[in-house]
Design an enzyme around this catalytic site. Structure first.
Site, PDB file in Angstrom:
ATOM      1  N   TYR A 105       4.507   4.939  11.217  1.00  0.00           N
ATOM      2  CA  TYR A 105       4.827   3.522  11.394  1.00  0.00           C
ATOM      3  C   TYR A 105       5.649   2.918  10.261  1.00  0.00           C
ATOM      4  O   TYR A 105       5.917   1.727  10.273  1.00  0.00           O
ATOM      5  CB  TYR A 105       3.535   2.709  11.594  1.00  0.00           C
ATOM      6  CG  TYR A 105       2.485   2.883  10.525  1.00  0.00           C
ATOM      7  CD1 TYR A 105       2.515   2.152   9.340  1.00  0.00           C
ATOM      8  CD2 TYR A 105       1.437   3.789  10.710  1.00  0.00           C
ATOM      9  CE1 TYR A 105       1.544   2.315   8.365  1.00  0.00           C
ATOM     10  CE2 TYR A 105       0.454   3.958   9.740  1.00  0.00           C
ATOM     11  CZ  TYR A 105       0.519   3.213   8.576  1.00  0.00           C
ATOM     12  OH  TYR A 105      -0.448   3.381   7.610  1.00  0.00           O
TER      13      TYR A 105
ATOM     14  N   ARG B  48       0.858  -1.186   0.000  1.00  0.00           N
ATOM     15  CA  ARG B  48       0.000   0.000   0.000  1.00  0.00           C
ATOM     16  C   ARG B  48       0.894   1.236   0.000  1.00  0.00           C
ATOM     17  O   ARG B  48       1.471   1.601   1.020  1.00  0.00           O
ATOM     18  CB  ARG B  48      -0.915  -0.030   1.230  1.00  0.00           C
ATOM     19  CG  ARG B  48      -1.643   1.275   1.475  1.00  0.00           C
ATOM     20  CD  ARG B  48      -2.737   1.149   2.523  1.00  0.00           C
ATOM     21  NE  ARG B  48      -2.312   0.574   3.781  1.00  0.00           N
ATOM     22  CZ  ARG B  48      -1.667   1.229   4.751  1.00  0.00           C
ATOM     23  NH1 ARG B  48      -1.304   2.489   4.576  1.00  0.00           N
ATOM     24  NH2 ARG B  48      -1.360   0.620   5.885  1.00  0.00           N
TER      25      ARG B  48
ATOM     26  N   HIS C  27      -3.267   4.411   4.963  1.00  0.00           N
ATOM     27  CA  HIS C  27      -4.434   3.524   5.097  1.00  0.00           C
ATOM     28  C   HIS C  27      -5.680   4.188   4.521  1.00  0.00           C
ATOM     29  O   HIS C  27      -6.427   3.581   3.751  1.00  0.00           O
ATOM     30  CB  HIS C  27      -4.629   3.175   6.568  1.00  0.00           C
ATOM     31  CG  HIS C  27      -5.859   2.378   6.855  1.00  0.00           C
ATOM     32  ND1 HIS C  27      -6.043   1.090   6.416  1.00  0.00           N
ATOM     33  CD2 HIS C  27      -6.991   2.707   7.530  1.00  0.00           C
ATOM     34  CE1 HIS C  27      -7.221   0.648   6.810  1.00  0.00           C
ATOM     35  NE2 HIS C  27      -7.818   1.613   7.480  1.00  0.00           N
TER      36      HIS C  27
END
Length: 387
Positions: free
Chosen positions: A290, A277, A281
């Site tokens: 992260y 990805r 998100h």
């Protein structure tokens, strides 16, 4: 008083036997079910030479359109035209290949990130985004398009896919269900229940796990200690396939084989597509908290659009005009999407009660009447309205 002793009763000869008795032997040889040690690839290998040029060009056009669809939908969130958008940028090969392997009678069961798969299946892009705009729970007729509602709860669409596929088989219908899920969804109980039921009843369903590395901010290593997610298939008694999720031809090949296997009555398959990805998100997420830029850039070098474009140009199947034509078609789609999404939706509060039950319950009719009365009263008190 002497105490009586208890002991575990063992089968005869258990103390001298190094292997379990026959009844305990594995019922299925796991070897044919195990995935390859490395993700299956086509692009950049000798297998690419045998790929159908027409299929390659169609995949390329859909990938280019899909990338533009993702960037346009993301822009719409910044303009306030979408409440949220879970981008599939970087995962377009999985989305497009999943749509193209389906026959007209087959069903697609998407997750919330799979609007591109629905659009590639033929769904109107505006209808695909209606849920994310907040207008309707589902902006399309699932029966008309053979696309189940976009599933926001993780993995709940998987048991639905199995149920539909099992029912179709009982009826004798030539239908295969393709269910999409992310790596995070494999940690849900619905994943276990769906795969177990599908394998026991040999339901004609294919599970595609798009392993994009993160369940929001949770990396795969903190979800599963399995060698791969495809290895989980063995525990259920179905084949597991591991594929490079950025290689559109490889994903199409593996999914086609799994769909054909299900159609022949040989049961389900679990396919893990290793992808990434690129975007956060959703537009509400800060992915820099992260993961690092170096990781993202490394995956950009393995971009699904560029991989296929390079293969096509090196083989002489795609020229500069073809690249421009694909980009122009994608831009036309984006322009139409912008124009239609910028129009203010016409909303009717009474739609809250539509399509809830085939026959409205007494409570629902009572609530509808109450809302109608409140709306009439509000209209009467509005400036310029009747007094």
């Amino acid at each position: 008083m002497k105490k009586s002793s208890t002991s575990v009763q063992e089968p005869p000869g258990a103390a001298h036997r190094s292997t379990p008795p026959p009844a305990w032997q594995p019922r299925t040889d796991p070897a044919p079910l195990l995935p390859d040690s490395e993700p299956y690839r086509v692009l950049g290998t000798a297998a690419a030479a045998g790929a159908d040029p027409a299929l390659l060009l169609r995949l390329y056009a859909e990938l280019v359109r899909g990338r533009r669809y993702n960037t346009q939908a993301t822009a719409l969130t910044k303009q306030g035209r979408l409440a949220v958008y879970p981008s599939s940028t970087g995962q377009e090969a999985c989305e497009v290949a999943a749509a193209l392997v389906l026959r007209e009678q087959d069903w697609l069961f998407p997750s919330y990130r799979d609007t591109l798969a629905a659009v590639s299946r033929g769904l109107d892009p505006v209808q695909a985004l209606t849920l994310l705009r907040g207008d309707w729970h589902t902006g399309y007729d699932p029966y008309e398009h053979r696309i189940a509602p976009l599933s926001t709860p993780l993995a709940t669409q998987l048991p639905h896919a199995v149920g539909l596929a099992h029912a179709a088989r009982l009826k004798g219908d030539d239908v295969v269900a393709l269910a999409l899920v992310g790596d995070g969804g494999t940690s849900e109980g619905d994943f276990h229940e769906a795969l177990n039921f599908a394998a026991v009843w040999r339901a004609p369903v294919v599970f595609l796990v798009q392993n994009n590395g993160f369940a929001i901010s949770v990396p795969l290593a903190k979800q599963s200690a399995a060698p791969s997610l495809a290895h989980k298939a063995v525990g259920y008694g179905m084949p597991g396939r591991l594929v490079d999720g950025n290689d559109a031809v490889a994903v199409h090949t593996v999914l086609s084989e799994a769909m054909d296997r299900a159609r022949r009555g040989e049961g389900p398959t679990l396919v893990e597509a290793v992808t990434y990805r690129i975007d956060a998100h959703t537009n509400a997420d800060d992915a820099t908290r992260y993961r690092g830029d170096a990781e993202v850039e490394a995956w950009r070098a393995h971009d699904p659009v560029r991989l296929l474009e390079r293969e096509l140009t090196e083989r002489g199947v795609l020229d500069e005009d073809g690249v421009k034509d694909a980009a122009a078609a994608a831009e036309t789609m984006a322009a139409r999407l912008r124009e239609r999404m910028n129009a203010e939706p016409v909303l009717d509060p009474m739609d809250l009660f539509a399509h809830v039950y085939a026959e409205p319950t007494p409570q629902l009719r009572e609530q509808a009447a109450q809302l109608a009365a409140e709306l009439d009263a509000s209209a009467g008190e509005a400036p310029g309205g009747p007094r």
